[in-house]
Motif scaffolding. Sequence first.
Motif, PDB file in Angstrom:
ATOM      1  N   PRO A  66      -8.639  27.983  -5.283  1.00  0.00           N
ATOM      2  CA  PRO A  66      -8.805  27.632  -3.642  1.00  0.00           C
ATOM      3  C   PRO A  66      -7.487  26.936  -2.998  1.00  0.00           C
ATOM      4  O   PRO A  66      -7.216  27.328  -1.883  1.00  0.00           O
ATOM      5  CB  PRO A  66      -9.785  26.457  -3.695  1.00  0.00           C
ATOM      6  N   ILE A  67      -6.534  26.344  -4.023  1.00  0.00           N
ATOM      7  CA  ILE A  67      -5.135  25.848  -3.378  1.00  0.00           C
ATOM      8  C   ILE A  67      -4.205  26.713  -3.160  1.00  0.00           C
ATOM      9  O   ILE A  67      -3.790  27.031  -2.158  1.00  0.00           O
ATOM     10  CB  ILE A  67      -4.782  24.641  -4.137  1.00  0.00           C
ATOM     11  N   LEU A  68      -4.359  27.859  -4.147  1.00  0.00           N
ATOM     12  CA  LEU A  68      -3.256  29.098  -3.982  1.00  0.00           C
ATOM     13  C   LEU A  68      -3.912  30.025  -2.822  1.00  0.00           C
ATOM     14  O   LEU A  68      -2.787  30.677  -2.197  1.00  0.00           O
ATOM     15  CB  LEU A  68      -3.320  29.627  -5.434  1.00  0.00           C
ATOM     16  N   ARG A  69      -4.953  29.838  -2.440  1.00  0.00           N
ATOM     17  CA  ARG A  69      -5.614  31.062  -1.767  1.00  0.00           C
ATOM     18  C   ARG A  69      -5.443  30.032  -0.176  1.00  0.00           C
ATOM     19  O   ARG A  69      -5.776  30.745   0.736  1.00  0.00           O
ATOM     20  CB  ARG A  69      -7.097  31.243  -1.722  1.00  0.00           C
ATOM     21  N   GLY A  70      -5.003  29.187  -0.126  1.00  0.00           N
ATOM     22  CA  GLY A  70      -4.874  28.138   1.164  1.00  0.00           C
ATOM     23  C   GLY A  70      -6.101  27.652   1.656  1.00  0.00           C
ATOM     24  O   GLY A  70      -6.385  27.253   2.960  1.00  0.00           O
ATOM     25  N   GLU A  71      -7.348  27.593   0.915  1.00  0.00           N
ATOM     26  CA  GLU A  71      -8.574  27.119   1.295  1.00  0.00           C
ATOM     27  C   GLU A  71      -8.541  25.632   1.206  1.00  0.00           C
ATOM     28  O   GLU A  71      -9.830  25.157   1.728  1.00  0.00           O
ATOM     29  CB  GLU A  71      -9.575  27.818   0.332  1.00  0.00           C
ATOM     30  N   GLU A  72      -7.684  24.960   0.447  1.00  0.00           N
ATOM     31  CA  GLU A  72      -7.898  23.495   0.196  1.00  0.00           C
ATOM     32  C   GLU A  72      -6.722  22.852   0.393  1.00  0.00           C
ATOM     33  O   GLU A  72      -5.525  23.332  -0.209  1.00  0.00           O
ATOM     34  CB  GLU A  72      -8.332  23.609  -1.383  1.00  0.00           C
ATOM     35  N   ALA A  73      -6.523  21.786   1.119  1.00  0.00           N
ATOM     36  CA  ALA A  73      -5.249  21.078   1.356  1.00  0.00           C
ATOM     37  C   ALA A  73      -5.407  20.042   0.302  1.00  0.00           C
ATOM     38  O   ALA A  73      -6.260  19.488  -0.502  1.00  0.00           O
ATOM     39  CB  ALA A  73      -5.451  20.086   2.716  1.00  0.00           C
ATOM     40  N   VAL A  74      -3.829  19.696   0.095  1.00  0.00           N
ATOM     41  CA  VAL A  74      -3.675  18.535  -1.137  1.00  0.00           C
ATOM     42  C   VAL A  74      -2.882  17.498  -0.409  1.00  0.00           C
ATOM     43  O   VAL A  74      -1.892  17.770  -0.003  1.00  0.00           O
ATOM     44  CB  VAL A  74      -2.999  19.129  -2.293  1.00  0.00           C
ATOM     45  N   PRO A 112       0.812  -1.250   0.016  1.00  0.00           N
ATOM     46  CA  PRO A 112       0.002   0.144   0.097  1.00  0.00           C
ATOM     47  C   PRO A 112       0.769   1.175  -0.075  1.00  0.00           C
ATOM     48  O   PRO A 112       1.815   1.323   0.858  1.00  0.00           O
ATOM     49  CB  PRO A 112      -0.680   0.145   1.224  1.00  0.00           C
ATOM     50  N   ALA A 113       0.429   2.403  -0.778  1.00  0.00           N
ATOM     51  CA  ALA A 113       1.171   3.458  -0.791  1.00  0.00           C
ATOM     52  C   ALA A 113       0.800   4.358   0.361  1.00  0.00           C
ATOM     53  O   ALA A 113      -0.343   4.326   0.889  1.00  0.00           O
ATOM     54  CB  ALA A 113       0.773   4.256  -2.439  1.00  0.00           C
ATOM     55  N   ARG A 114       1.782   5.195   0.611  1.00  0.00           N
ATOM     56  CA  ARG A 114       1.538   6.254   1.650  1.00  0.00           C
ATOM     57  C   ARG A 114       1.322   7.545   0.926  1.00  0.00           C
ATOM     58  O   ARG A 114       1.453   7.849  -0.119  1.00  0.00           O
ATOM     59  CB  ARG A 114       2.849   6.478   2.499  1.00  0.00           C
ATOM     60  N   THR A 115       0.512   8.268   1.788  1.00  0.00           N
ATOM     61  CA  THR A 115       0.177   9.855   1.252  1.00  0.00           C
ATOM     62  C   THR A 115       0.912  10.605   1.995  1.00  0.00           C
ATOM     63  O   THR A 115       1.093  10.519   3.554  1.00  0.00           O
ATOM     64  CB  THR A 115      -1.304  10.166   1.041  1.00  0.00           C
ATOM     65  N   TRP A 116       0.848  12.022   1.677  1.00  0.00           N
ATOM     66  CA  TRP A 116       1.590  13.060   2.402  1.00  0.00           C
ATOM     67  C   TRP A 116       0.880  14.420   2.245  1.00  0.00           C
ATOM     68  O   TRP A 116       0.229  14.579   1.125  1.00  0.00           O
ATOM     69  CB  TRP A 116       3.157  13.232   2.207  1.00  0.00           C
ATOM     70  N   ASP A 117       0.951  15.210   3.446  1.00  0.00           N
ATOM     71  CA  ASP A 117       0.177  16.435   2.948  1.00  0.00           C
ATOM     72  C   ASP A 117       1.157  17.328   2.074  1.00  0.00           C
ATOM     73  O   ASP A 117       2.242  17.695   2.646  1.00  0.00           O
ATOM     74  CB  ASP A 117      -0.172  17.055   4.305  1.00  0.00           C
ATOM     75  N   ALA A 118       0.828  17.495   0.962  1.00  0.00           N
ATOM     76  CA  ALA A 118       1.628  18.274  -0.139  1.00  0.00           C
ATOM     77  C   ALA A 118       1.317  19.483  -0.479  1.00  0.00           C
ATOM     78  O   ALA A 118       1.889  20.318  -1.328  1.00  0.00           O
ATOM     79  CB  ALA A 118       1.748  17.235  -1.422  1.00  0.00           C
ATOM     80  N   SER A 119       0.370  20.166   0.399  1.00  0.00           N
ATOM     81  CA  SER A 119      -0.120  21.602   0.079  1.00  0.00           C
ATOM     82  C   SER A 119       0.752  22.869  -0.092  1.00  0.00           C
ATOM     83  O   SER A 119       0.725  23.492  -0.836  1.00  0.00           O
ATOM     84  CB  SER A 119      -1.332  21.896   1.372  1.00  0.00           C
ATOM     85  N   ASP A 120       1.727  22.861   0.867  1.00  0.00           N
ATOM     86  CA  ASP A 120       2.831  23.553   0.607  1.00  0.00           C
ATOM     87  C   ASP A 120       3.475  23.635  -0.446  1.00  0.00           C
ATOM     88  O   ASP A 120       3.659  24.429  -1.205  1.00  0.00           O
ATOM     89  CB  ASP A 120       3.626  23.778   1.942  1.00  0.00           C
TER      90      ASP A 120
END
Length: 601
Positions: free
Chosen positions: A494-502, A400-408
């Motif tokens: 919304p990602i650039l405005r910091g409203e949505e995590a990726v 199983p693959a892991r995920t990471w908070d790549a928002s930044d």
Amino acid sequence: MTETPLTILERVFGYHSFRGHQQAIIETLWHGNDALVLMPTGGGKSLCYQIPALLHSGTGVVISPLIALMQDQVDALHELGVRAGFLNSSLGREDIIATEQALLHGQLDLLYIAPERLTQQRTLSLLKQIPLALFAIDEAHCVSQWGHDFRSEYLQLGLLHEQFPDVPRIALTATADMRTREEIARRLQLTDAAHFVSSFDRPNIQYRITQKSNARQQLLRFLRAEHPGDAGIVYCLSRNKVDTTAEWLQQQGFNALPYHAGLPAAQRRDHQQRFLREDGVIMVATIAFGMGIDKPDVRFVAHLDLPKSIEGYYQETGRAGRDGEPATAWLVYGVEDVIKLRQMLEGSAGSEDHKRSERQKLDAMLGLCEIVSCRRHALLTYFGEASDAQCGNCDACLHPARTWDASDAVRKALSCVYRTGQRFGVNHLIDVLRGSDNEKVRQFGHQHLSTYGIGSDLPTAGWRSVFRQLVARGLLRVDVDGYGALHLTEACRPILRGEEAVHLREDVKEAAERSRSKRHQPALPEEDRPLWEALRKLRKTLADEHGVPPYVIFNDRTLTEMVERRPLKENELLSVTGVGETKLERFGDAFLEVIREFEYG
């Protein structure tokens, strides 16, 4: 005794029971009705029209685009005692006349014919002079302009219903979504046909998809660790890559051959024959190779480039493991593949509707690559089939693959695309993010941007993964000008405005030797190996004498059953799967002699 589908199955083909929908399909045609059949590669489609053709008086006509393979298909039927012939552009005038005369005199049970020849007035007039058992339209997805392998000559096949309204028809394919299925029925005037949809699952195939780092070395490790000496197919997107990859594999000690439409026809035929008739050949090919290939012991299908659609991927991977034994579908891909395919798509001459459909297919293929859940479940869901959430035989289930908070990181990447004017490709964007001091960066003054060097904490491979997944998700689109420049889409706001995590998947190196470290062999005790090898040697000798691939004599499953059951008499050998009356008569004594020699010493 009156023949039935089961007696034909046993007497001619040497099998003792039908699989899946086979019997229902055969009886539908036997009773004069039409059928539309979706059955996976290796599911036994050919029996669905061969048996009713043998039950009916008259000739069964099989329409197929596979000119290069018709000879092999007819040779295989001859070994079963079935009277078969073919008509296509590969025949000379004398052979054409001889086949036509055999047809007129009722000497053919099955006739294979290319669609462009079938629709000629001469051929239609010929067919109107003889009793016909049925029409079988193989590779029926070729009729659909929404399918992945459209052939314009298939559009004329609706004339079969108009000119031969009383002859039952069967259309067969291994890959068709609902939209393609509806178009097949409409264009071939099969709207009243019974539909038979088999499971698309091929549980013996292990699906593995990973990021591309050094594709050649990845392929080399895969082959040496898991498939040394095995027959397989390596698919590449371009002819040049096919040639260079085949040459490189030869240098690494593999028996590899190139195959693409740019090679001389004689060379393509020779390479195809060697792949079918020799052991352990690797065919390096474009998608020009493979449709209709019946070789049962292909142990792997590898993709060095991203396929254009799930339909294409499914059909190509389905050429592995037709014998039901373990096989691997292995794919590496990177952001360059995504960009290249998007450029090819947008630059094509198709209508906007067609491009929109192709975009959806490519997006679905990208989705299959990037998911962190079961590959098989996603594949089957795409074809409208329910399945378990986990199959236990794909990389996502096994590792199983892991995920990471790549928002930044994603915001940095998107900002860099914007700050550089949405005019540059992945390599330059990574250089800016990582603060590289090179001529191109200085030429455009990008060392003065606010995004210069802000991504030095992430390695180049990490940034390539980020950009790949952003393109796959539609957050970035690719310019069609040939330079691969990336542009922001509305979904970025919304990602650039910091409203949505990726959250992105974490790319990891492939685990070595995940499945098998030795060449595939039947699970036989060591003391049975000498008999197994002796039977294989005899099979190869007979195949060479008859000019056919070894599996046409008997496949591995039949040889394995001979080893396990040790038949010593003709009636015992006849009960072995794959041994019919004609093969018993032609080959029985030779195989019994070898078995008796081992049994009695």
